[in-house]
Design a protein around this motif. Structure first.
Motif, PDB file in Angstrom:
ATOM      1  N   ARG A 160       0.831  -1.208   0.000  1.00 25.28           N
ATOM      2  CA  ARG A 160       0.000   0.000   0.000  1.00 25.28           C
ATOM      3  C   ARG A 160       0.866   1.259   0.000  1.00 25.28           C
ATOM      4  O   ARG A 160       0.615   2.205  -0.751  1.00 25.28           O
ATOM      5  CB  ARG A 160      -0.937  -0.022   1.201  1.00 25.28           C
ATOM      6  N   LEU A 161       1.893   1.292   0.852  1.00 22.30           N
ATOM      7  CA  LEU A 161       2.760   2.463   0.940  1.00 22.30           C
ATOM      8  C   LEU A 161       3.539   2.682  -0.358  1.00 22.30           C
ATOM      9  O   LEU A 161       3.574   3.807  -0.880  1.00 22.30           O
ATOM     10  CB  LEU A 161       3.736   2.334   2.112  1.00 22.30           C
ATOM     11  N   VAL A 162       4.145   1.639  -0.884  1.00 24.45           N
ATOM     12  CA  VAL A 162       4.954   1.780  -2.101  1.00 24.45           C
ATOM     13  C   VAL A 162       4.087   2.220  -3.278  1.00 24.45           C
ATOM     14  O   VAL A 162       4.466   3.120  -4.031  1.00 24.45           O
ATOM     15  CB  VAL A 162       5.711   0.476  -2.408  1.00 24.45           C
ATOM     16  N   THR A 163       2.929   1.620  -3.446  1.00 26.90           N
ATOM     17  CA  THR A 163       2.069   2.014  -4.571  1.00 26.90           C
ATOM     18  C   THR A 163       1.558   3.442  -4.391  1.00 26.90           C
ATOM     19  O   THR A 163       1.453   4.189  -5.364  1.00 26.90           O
ATOM     20  CB  THR A 163       0.905   1.033  -4.789  1.00 26.90           C
ATOM     21  N   HIS A 164       1.280   3.846  -3.156  1.00 27.57           N
ATOM     22  CA  HIS A 164       0.840   5.222  -2.885  1.00 27.57           C
ATOM     23  C   HIS A 164       1.953   6.221  -3.239  1.00 27.57           C
ATOM     24  O   HIS A 164       1.708   7.219  -3.915  1.00 27.57           O
ATOM     25  CB  HIS A 164       0.428   5.364  -1.420  1.00 27.57           C
ATOM     26  N   LEU A 165       3.153   5.961  -2.742  1.00 26.87           N
ATOM     27  CA  LEU A 165       4.268   6.872  -3.017  1.00 26.87           C
ATOM     28  C   LEU A 165       4.562   6.945  -4.511  1.00 26.87           C
ATOM     29  O   LEU A 165       4.768   8.033  -5.064  1.00 26.87           O
ATOM     30  CB  LEU A 165       5.515   6.433  -2.247  1.00 26.87           C
ATOM     31  N   SER A 166       4.561   5.811  -5.156  1.00 26.66           N
ATOM     32  CA  SER A 166       4.813   5.765  -6.599  1.00 26.66           C
ATOM     33  C   SER A 166       3.743   6.538  -7.367  1.00 26.66           C
ATOM     34  O   SER A 166       4.060   7.305  -8.286  1.00 26.66           O
ATOM     35  CB  SER A 166       4.879   4.316  -7.060  1.00 26.66           C
ATOM     36  N   ALA A 167       2.480   6.360  -6.975  1.00 26.00           N
ATOM     37  CA  ALA A 167       1.380   7.053  -7.650  1.00 26.00           C
ATOM     38  C   ALA A 167       1.474   8.567  -7.498  1.00 26.00           C
ATOM     39  O   ALA A 167       0.960   9.316  -8.324  1.00 26.00           O
ATOM     40  CB  ALA A 167       0.037   6.560  -7.108  1.00 26.00           C
ATOM     41  N   HIS A 168       2.160   9.017  -6.443  1.00 29.39           N
ATOM     42  CA  HIS A 168       2.316  10.450  -6.194  1.00 29.39           C
ATOM     43  C   HIS A 168       3.686  10.969  -6.639  1.00 29.39           C
ATOM     44  O   HIS A 168       4.102  12.065  -6.240  1.00 29.39           O
ATOM     45  CB  HIS A 168       2.048  10.762  -4.720  1.00 29.39           C
ATOM     46  N   GLY A 169       4.373  10.193  -7.453  1.00 28.06           N
ATOM     47  CA  GLY A 169       5.618  10.653  -8.055  1.00 28.06           C
ATOM     48  C   GLY A 169       6.832  10.680  -7.155  1.00 28.06           C
ATOM     49  O   GLY A 169       7.821  11.334  -7.485  1.00 28.06           O
ATOM     50  N   VAL A 170       6.771   9.982  -6.024  1.00 31.35           N
ATOM     51  CA  VAL A 170       7.932   9.943  -5.135  1.00 31.35           C
ATOM     52  C   VAL A 170       8.921   8.918  -5.702  1.00 31.35           C
ATOM     53  O   VAL A 170       8.573   7.753  -5.876  1.00 31.35           O
ATOM     54  CB  VAL A 170       7.524   9.554  -3.696  1.00 31.35           C
ATOM     55  N   PRO A 171      10.155   9.332  -6.002  1.00 30.96           N
ATOM     56  CA  PRO A 171      11.131   8.388  -6.532  1.00 30.96           C
ATOM     57  C   PRO A 171      11.506   7.355  -5.470  1.00 30.96           C
ATOM     58  O   PRO A 171      11.697   7.698  -4.301  1.00 30.96           O
ATOM     59  CB  PRO A 171      12.339   9.247  -6.905  1.00 30.96           C
ATOM     60  N   LEU A 172      11.611   6.113  -5.884  1.00 29.69           N
ATOM     61  CA  LEU A 172      11.877   5.008  -4.962  1.00 29.69           C
ATOM     62  C   LEU A 172      13.100   4.214  -5.386  1.00 29.69           C
ATOM     63  O   LEU A 172      13.345   4.025  -6.578  1.00 29.69           O
ATOM     64  CB  LEU A 172      10.671   4.065  -4.915  1.00 29.69           C
ATOM     65  N   ALA A 173      13.837   3.729  -4.396  1.00 28.90           N
ATOM     66  CA  ALA A 173      15.031   2.935  -4.663  1.00 28.90           C
ATOM     67  C   ALA A 173      15.132   1.817  -3.641  1.00 28.90           C
ATOM     68  O   ALA A 173      14.563   1.895  -2.550  1.00 28.90           O
ATOM     69  CB  ALA A 173      16.282   3.800  -4.596  1.00 28.90           C
ATOM     70  N   VAL A 174      15.885   0.801  -4.002  1.00 25.41           N
ATOM     71  CA  VAL A 174      16.298  -0.236  -3.074  1.00 25.41           C
ATOM     72  C   VAL A 174      17.819  -0.203  -3.051  1.00 25.41           C
ATOM     73  O   VAL A 174      18.453  -0.232  -4.111  1.00 25.41           O
ATOM     74  CB  VAL A 174      15.810  -1.642  -3.499  1.00 25.41           C
ATOM     75  N   ALA A 175      18.402  -0.126  -1.862  1.00 27.03           N
ATOM     76  CA  ALA A 175      19.848  -0.190  -1.673  1.00 27.03           C
ATOM     77  C   ALA A 175      20.076  -1.320  -0.688  1.00 27.03           C
ATOM     78  O   ALA A 175      19.813  -1.177   0.498  1.00 27.03           O
ATOM     79  CB  ALA A 175      20.383   1.133  -1.135  1.00 27.03           C
ATOM     80  N   THR A 176      20.534  -2.467  -1.186  1.00 29.94           N
ATOM     81  CA  THR A 176      20.582  -3.663  -0.359  1.00 29.94           C
ATOM     82  C   THR A 176      21.969  -4.280  -0.287  1.00 29.94           C
ATOM     83  O   THR A 176      22.719  -4.253  -1.262  1.00 29.94           O
ATOM     84  CB  THR A 176      19.568  -4.711  -0.864  1.00 29.94           C
ATOM     85  N   GLY A 177      22.263  -4.839   0.858  1.00 29.57           N
ATOM     86  CA  GLY A 177      23.495  -5.599   1.046  1.00 29.57           C
ATOM     87  C   GLY A 177      23.452  -6.939   0.345  1.00 29.57           C
ATOM     88  O   GLY A 177      24.453  -7.643   0.307  1.00 29.57           O
ATOM     89  N   SER A 178      22.322  -7.302  -0.221  1.00 30.53           N
ATOM     90  CA  SER A 178      22.203  -8.553  -0.970  1.00 30.53           C
ATOM     91  C   SER A 178      22.829  -8.407  -2.353  1.00 30.53           C
ATOM     92  O   SER A 178      22.884  -7.311  -2.902  1.00 30.53           O
ATOM     93  CB  SER A 178      20.724  -8.930  -1.161  1.00 30.53           C
ATOM     94  N   SER A 179      23.240  -9.531  -2.912  1.00 27.08           N
ATOM     95  CA  SER A 179      23.711  -9.534  -4.295  1.00 27.08           C
ATOM     96  C   SER A 179      22.513  -9.401  -5.228  1.00 27.08           C
ATOM     97  O   SER A 179      21.367  -9.609  -4.822  1.00 27.08           O
ATOM     98  CB  SER A 179      24.451 -10.839  -4.600  1.00 27.08           C
TER      99      SER A 179
END
Length: 184
Positions: free
Chosen positions: A87-106
């Motif tokens: 819900r949060l990610v789709t809301h932020l995306s729908a309102h033009g908030v740029p999103l990223a993932v920065a992970t210690g995973s490969s």
């Protein structure tokens, strides 16, 4: 921007804990919360070395990495989204908030973790994994967060970035990058 280690998005920390407790237990060793806190957010090779040294596992870090990777690879596709994330990610995306993932995973591990959740991860404009960092530059170094911010078009100013983070190493890295941090 919401660079984040996987537990904010996916419930993977439970899987990591179970796998490392199992391996350590097979050698009569204990994988404690204090040790887990030291390795959360770090690249896998670095975490394996810390675990082996800290508990005195009779394994080389590479051996622990191979065995844990095998077990984790089997279990990651079962990782569930954390409550409210979609819900949060789709809301932020729908309102033009740029999103990223920065992970210690490969990159490979991230793909395995997210294979059941592609629709959600399609909202991320930027993905930075540990594969893209020089050795020794994983969390708590700020590098991964700064790299994620620099990849937005136009690049994001670190002071205007909000990082959702659950790992102490990630919190330290985000603060060192000059970003605002919400500790999950």
């Amino acid at each position: 921007m919401l660079p984040k280690q996987s537990p904010w998005l996916l419930d993977t920390e439970r899987i990591y804990t179970e796998v490392f407790q199992s391996i350590c237990g097979e050698y009569g060793k204990e994988y404690t919360w204090a040790l887990k806190a030291r390795v959360m957010g770090r690249p896998a090779r670095e975490a394996a070395a810390i675990i082996c040294q800290s508990v005195g596992l009779p394994l080389e870090p590479e051996e622990l990495l191979v065995e844990s990777s095998r077990r984790l690879h089997e279990r990651f596709p079962s990782a569930q989204l954390m409550p409210g994330v979609e819900r949060l990610v789709t809301h932020l995306s729908a309102h033009g908030v740029p999103l990223a993932v920065a992970t210690g995973s490969s990159r490979e591990t991230l793909q395995r973790k997210t294979e059941q959740h592609g629709r959600l991860f399609n909202h991320m404009q930027v993905v930075v994994t540990s594969d893209e960092l020089a050795a020794g530059h994983g969390k708590p170094a700020p590098d991964i967060f700064l790299k994620a911010a620099s990849r937005f078009i136009p690049p994001a100013q670190p002071a205007k970035c909000l990082v959702f983070e659950d790992a102490p190493n990630g919190v330290g890295g985000a603060k060192a990058a000059g970003m605002q941090v919400y500790k999950y």
